[in-house]
Write an enzyme that holds these catalytic residues in place. Structure first.
Site, PDB file in Angstrom:
ATOM      1  CG  ASP A  78      26.801  42.537  68.472  1.00  0.00           C
ATOM      2  OD1 ASP A  78      27.094  43.736  68.302  1.00  0.00           O
ATOM      3  OD2 ASP A  78      26.563  41.752  67.538  1.00  0.00           O
ATOM      4  CB  VAL A  79      27.793  47.852  70.902  1.00  0.00           C
ATOM      5  CG1 VAL A  79      28.632  47.821  72.157  1.00  0.00           C
ATOM      6  CG2 VAL A  79      28.657  47.851  69.649  1.00  0.00           C
TER       7      VAL A  79
ATOM      8  CE1 TYR B 215      37.153  52.836  62.597  1.00  0.00           C
ATOM      9  CE2 TYR B 215      38.286  54.685  61.562  1.00  0.00           C
ATOM     10  CZ  TYR B 215      38.046  53.891  62.670  1.00  0.00           C
ATOM     11  OH  TYR B 215      38.700  54.162  63.859  1.00  0.00           O
TER      12      TYR B 215
HETATM   13  N1  LIG Z   1      43.787  52.395  67.492  1.00  0.00           N
HETATM   14  C1  LIG Z   1      43.653  53.507  66.781  1.00  0.00           C
HETATM   15  O1  LIG Z   1      44.597  53.969  66.122  1.00  0.00           O
HETATM   16  C2  LIG Z   1      42.334  54.229  66.745  1.00  0.00           C
HETATM   17  C3  LIG Z   1      42.321  55.482  66.131  1.00  0.00           C
HETATM   18  C4  LIG Z   1      41.117  56.184  66.070  1.00  0.00           C
HETATM   19  C5  LIG Z   1      39.983  55.644  66.628  1.00  0.00           C
HETATM   20  N2  LIG Z   1      40.026  54.417  67.229  1.00  0.00           N
HETATM   21  C6  LIG Z   1      38.779  53.920  67.793  1.00  0.00           C
HETATM   22  O2  LIG Z   1      38.987  53.540  69.131  1.00  0.00           O
HETATM   23  C7  LIG Z   1      38.035  52.541  69.501  1.00  0.00           C
HETATM   24  C8  LIG Z   1      38.755  51.421  70.207  1.00  0.00           C
HETATM   25  O3  LIG Z   1      39.632  50.800  69.301  1.00  0.00           O
HETATM   26  P1  LIG Z   1      41.027  50.167  69.756  1.00  0.00           P
HETATM   27  O4  LIG Z   1      42.084  50.872  69.010  1.00  0.00           O
HETATM   28  O5  LIG Z   1      41.090  50.112  71.219  1.00  0.00           O
HETATM   29  O6  LIG Z   1      40.898  48.740  69.075  1.00  0.00           O
HETATM   30  P2  LIG Z   1      40.667  47.304  69.689  1.00  0.00           P
HETATM   31  O7  LIG Z   1      40.497  46.415  68.527  1.00  0.00           O
HETATM   32  O8  LIG Z   1      41.727  47.030  70.682  1.00  0.00           O
HETATM   33  O9  LIG Z   1      39.278  47.439  70.473  1.00  0.00           O
HETATM   34  C9  LIG Z   1      38.031  47.391  69.839  1.00  0.00           C
HETATM   35  C10 LIG Z   1      37.057  46.758  70.781  1.00  0.00           C
HETATM   36  O10 LIG Z   1      35.758  46.743  70.176  1.00  0.00           O
HETATM   37  C11 LIG Z   1      35.160  45.485  70.446  1.00  0.00           C
HETATM   38  N3  LIG Z   1      34.099  45.182  69.491  1.00  0.00           N
HETATM   39  C12 LIG Z   1      34.209  44.923  68.167  1.00  0.00           C
HETATM   40  N4  LIG Z   1      33.002  44.650  67.651  1.00  0.00           N
HETATM   41  C13 LIG Z   1      32.110  44.729  68.664  1.00  0.00           C
HETATM   42  C14 LIG Z   1      30.707  44.562  68.779  1.00  0.00           C
HETATM   43  N5  LIG Z   1      29.938  44.239  67.717  1.00  0.00           N
HETATM   44  N6  LIG Z   1      30.135  44.732  69.994  1.00  0.00           N
HETATM   45  C15 LIG Z   1      30.875  45.055  71.056  1.00  0.00           C
HETATM   46  N7  LIG Z   1      32.197  45.249  71.033  1.00  0.00           N
HETATM   47  C16 LIG Z   1      32.806  45.079  69.838  1.00  0.00           C
HETATM   48  C17 LIG Z   1      36.322  44.495  70.389  1.00  0.00           C
HETATM   49  O11 LIG Z   1      35.984  43.277  71.003  1.00  0.00           O
HETATM   50  C18 LIG Z   1      37.400  45.296  71.108  1.00  0.00           C
HETATM   51  O12 LIG Z   1      37.304  45.124  72.490  1.00  0.00           O
HETATM   52  C19 LIG Z   1      37.352  52.113  68.210  1.00  0.00           C
HETATM   53  O13 LIG Z   1      36.068  52.706  68.146  1.00  0.00           O
HETATM   54  C20 LIG Z   1      38.257  52.671  67.118  1.00  0.00           C
HETATM   55  O14 LIG Z   1      37.562  52.956  65.944  1.00  0.00           O
HETATM   56  C21 LIG Z   1      41.183  53.694  67.299  1.00  0.00           C
END
Ligand SMILES: NC(=O)c1ccc[n+]([C@@H]2O[C@H](COP(=O)([O-])OP(=O)(O)OC[C@H]3O[C@@H](n4cnc5c(N)ncnc54)[C@H](O)[C@@H]3O)[C@@H](O)[C@H]2O)c1
Length: 258
Positions: A64-65, A158
């Site tokens: 957990d980060v 967020y």
């Molecule tokens: N998908 C989009 O449109 C988008 C757009 C802008 C930014 N982001 C950012 O990109 C990053 C990755 O998101 P994604 O789209 O791949 O979504 P995703 O849900 O596929 O991945 C998120 C990851 O974070 C992990 N996670 C959640 N809580 C955690 C915790 N407490 N400790 C450790 N790991 C944890 C999850 O297990 C998952 O592997 C995020 O920071 C998100 O905010 C995504």
């Protein structure tokens, strides 16, 4: 010859979406990759197996980060198995609650800030300490969001976390420049990952969203990963403190409808 031969990368949230794509892309360029996962050990194992099947080096570790002790343990385990990481991709994150501030509980606010902002603080601190001790250069890439500046109703948790992450990025770029640790962030727009489940599973929703994107479509995790690889490579040596937007022009649409 890969762009990242001999490098050691740690990717948080590496079991899914942008993190998983980044882990694979870094490995394809020659980096040994440690994936920290949170929710899905099986998915993390599948990413590791895919990297190993391609001849790469990979390991997985649960963390957990937002938990200081678990982050320290993850860095100790990765350092023992692969060596001290010189690439850190902070991709772990939760999406916005959709709850306006007036109705948001402190627990919800704390949960998101702890994951999306404090998490990057804890991993970045451990990362920089490891490099400082061994006097090696390195690269951090924080996965921020266009919502660090383009706010959304119900997204205070967020948007505030991602704005904080941008500020952490710039501050650390100043602090880490003399150590030759480059610190940058990527601000993706709408990327098709499990975080955007509705867009992934509802074609009508996706079509309507695509209409707002000048490029005409949502982005792919692999496109974000390619940018992360570039920012970690020697080609980007002089780039630090940058927040690089990758959104098909989505943020340029703001105010065009008024
Ligand atoms: N998908 C989009 O449109 C988008 C757009 C802008 C930014 N982001 C950012 O990109 C990053 C990755 O998101 P994604 O789209 O791949 O979504 P995703 O849900 O596929 O991945 C998120 C990851 O974070 C992990 N996670 C959640 N809580 C955690 C915790 N407490 N400790 C450790 N790991 C944890 C999850 O297990 C998952 O592997 C995020 O920071 C998100 O905010 C995504």
């Amino acid at each position: 010859m890969g762009l990242l031969d001999g490098r050691i990368a740690l990717v948080t949230g590496g079991e899914s979406g942008i993190g998983a794509a980044s882990a694979k892309a870094l490995a394809a360029e020659g980096a040994a990759v440690a994936i920290t996962f949170y929710a899905d050990a099986q998915a993390a194992g599948a990413v590791r197996d895919a990297i190993q099947a391609g001849g790469g080096k990979a390991m997985i570790f649960h963390a957990d980060v937002g938990d200081e002790a678990l982050v320290e343990a993850a860095f100790a385990a990765v350092t023992a198995e692969l060596g001290p990481p010189d690439i850190l991709i902070n991709s772990a994150g939760l999406n916005m609650s959709g709850v306006p501030v007036a109705d948001m509980s402190l627990a919800q606010w704390d949960r998101l800030i702890r994951t999306d902002l404090t998490g990057a603080f804890l991993t970045s601190r451990a990362f920089v300490r490891g490099l400082r001790d061994t006097r090696r250069p390195g690269r951090i890439v924080n996965i921020s969001s266009i919502h660090s500046t383009a706010v959304r109703y119900g997204g205070a948790d967020y948007c505030a976390a991602k704005a904080g992450l941008d500020s952490l990025t710039r501050t650390m770029a100043v602090e880490c420049g003399p150590m030759k640790i480059g610190v940058n962030a990527i601000a993706p727009g709408m990327i098709l990952t499990p975080m955007n489940l509705k867009a992934e599973t509802d074609p009508k929703f996706l079509d309507a969203a695509d209409d707002h994107i000048p490029w005409g479509r949502a982005g792919k995790a692999e496109e974000v990963a390619a940018l992360a690889v570039y920012l970690c490579s020697d080609k980007a040596d002089y780039i630090t403190g940058a927040i690089v937007t990758i959104d098909g022009g989505l943020t340029l649409e703001q105010a065009l409808g008024a």
